[in-house]
Design an enzyme around this catalytic site. Structure first.
Site, PDB file in Angstrom:
ATOM      1  N   HIS A 104       0.843  -1.207   0.000  1.00 22.42           N
ATOM      2  CA  HIS A 104       0.000   0.000   0.000  1.00 22.42           C
ATOM      3  C   HIS A 104       0.870   1.246   0.000  1.00 22.42           C
ATOM      4  O   HIS A 104       2.073   1.185   0.256  1.00 22.42           O
ATOM      5  CB  HIS A 104      -0.930   0.018   1.223  1.00 22.42           C
ATOM      6  CG  HIS A 104      -2.112  -0.895   1.087  1.00 22.42           C
ATOM      7  ND1 HIS A 104      -2.073  -2.222   1.459  1.00 22.42           N
ATOM      8  CD2 HIS A 104      -3.363  -0.685   0.599  1.00 22.42           C
ATOM      9  CE1 HIS A 104      -3.253  -2.785   1.204  1.00 22.42           C
ATOM     10  NE2 HIS A 104      -4.050  -1.878   0.689  1.00 22.42           N
ATOM     11  N   LYS A 126      -0.563   5.026   4.566  1.00 27.28           N
ATOM     12  CA  LYS A 126      -1.425   4.082   5.297  1.00 27.28           C
ATOM     13  C   LYS A 126      -0.913   3.885   6.722  1.00 27.28           C
ATOM     14  O   LYS A 126       0.278   3.662   6.949  1.00 27.28           O
ATOM     15  CB  LYS A 126      -1.488   2.736   4.549  1.00 27.28           C
ATOM     16  CG  LYS A 126      -2.530   1.789   5.116  1.00 27.28           C
ATOM     17  CD  LYS A 126      -2.801   0.631   4.174  1.00 27.28           C
ATOM     18  CE  LYS A 126      -3.760  -0.370   4.775  1.00 27.28           C
ATOM     19  NZ  LYS A 126      -5.104   0.180   5.020  1.00 27.28           N
TER      20      LYS A 126
END
Ligand code: NAD
Length: 253
Positions: free
Chosen positions: A143, A147
């Site tokens: 990701h 995040k």
């Protein structure tokens, strides 16, 4: 034509769904709810759900955990099903969701993408074959660098769907740096990579003797969650009280 209320209409996902629905002949947004009102929409927007007096067949929610209690009360009182996509609900709120689902239809999923939910189904079939044949199971997720949580909720949900087939006997291993030992047979390693603006990648690896099978899902934009939520709204409108998830949407296809 299904009439939807967009709860959290002026946020990232609310606007994504507004664009998707505008091009869809089967569903329309008849009202939005958002305390932030500086966005021009084609439908009326109310600052709170209680102020919304527009009749609808379903509510799509991508808002904020703090907004969910009032939303559930409204859905039960007005008997409007809810596609509940907001994450980060407390234990009390999850209990309230379960209670509300006895009185109105609620569909909740940590990941609304049809791809991820279909992948969960495929993984169950693959696990039934490969685990017995001695394959090791590992998950790698990637990701963007903003995040906060690791591993992703989706990686855990994928591991959970695998573990369901294994009678929940497998442990999840998030960090192999501390113990100097071989992997256990009954473990699923979950590794997180963070960098750049990767929207979301999930790779599930079944590694056996002389062969490796990899399942991979890549989200290239947040549109995948929006598309799934619109499909879910079409599915949920008119459904009886109960708790639903994306597997129900896929099964109905
Ligand atoms: N289930 C999934 O697949 C999935 C995918 C993406 C995002 N999400 C979740 O959806 C939520 C929203 O995500 P986002 O990226 O659109 O966030 P966002 O911050 O861009 O949008 C949230 C919107 O909700 C509004 N809001 C705040 N309080 C409200 C209230 N009381 N009533 C109505 N609206 C209110 C905010 O003003 C904002 O416009 C988050 O919890 C996120 O984690 C879930």
């Amino acid at each position: 034509m299904i009439r939807a209320i967009m709860h959290g209409c002026n946020g990232h996902m609310g606007q994504t769904i507004s664009r998707l629905v505008a091009e869809d002949d089967g569903i329309e947004i008849v009202a939005g709810v958002d305390p932030y009102t500086e966005v021009a929409n084609t439908y009326p927007v109310f600052a709170t759900i209680d102020a919304c007096d527009v009749d609808a067949d379903v509510i799509i929610d991508f808002s904020n955990a703090k907004a969910v209690d009032a939303l559930l009360d409204y859905a039960v009182a007005k008997q409007v099903p809810v596609v509940l996509c907001t994450t980060g609900l407390s234990e009390e709120q999850l209990a309230k969701v379960a209670e509300a689902s006895k009185k109105v239809a609620i569909l909740k999923a940590a990941n609304m993408s049809l791809g991820i939910n279909t992948l969960m189904d495929l993984l169950k079939k693959a696990t039934a074959v490969f685990a017995d044949a001695g394959f090791d199971i590992e998950i790698v997720e990637k990701h963007h660098n903003q995040k906060l949580d690791a591993p992703s909720g989706t990686a855990i949900a994928l591991a959970d769907s695998i573990n369901e087939v294994l009678d929940n006997e497998y442990e999840y291993n998030y960090d192999r740096s501390k113990d100097r030992k071989k992997r256990e047979k009954k473990e699923i390693g979950i590794v997180s990579v963070r960098g750049g603006n990767i929207v979301g990648e999930h790779e599930v690896i079944f590694a056996g003797m002389d062969e490796v099978i990899t399942f991979k899902h890549t989200a290239t934009s947040k549109g995948v969650f929006g598309k799934g939520a619109v499909e879910a709204a079409k599915f949920l409108a008119g459904k009886a009280a109960g708790m639903y998830d994306m597997q129900d949407v896929i099964a109905a296809k």
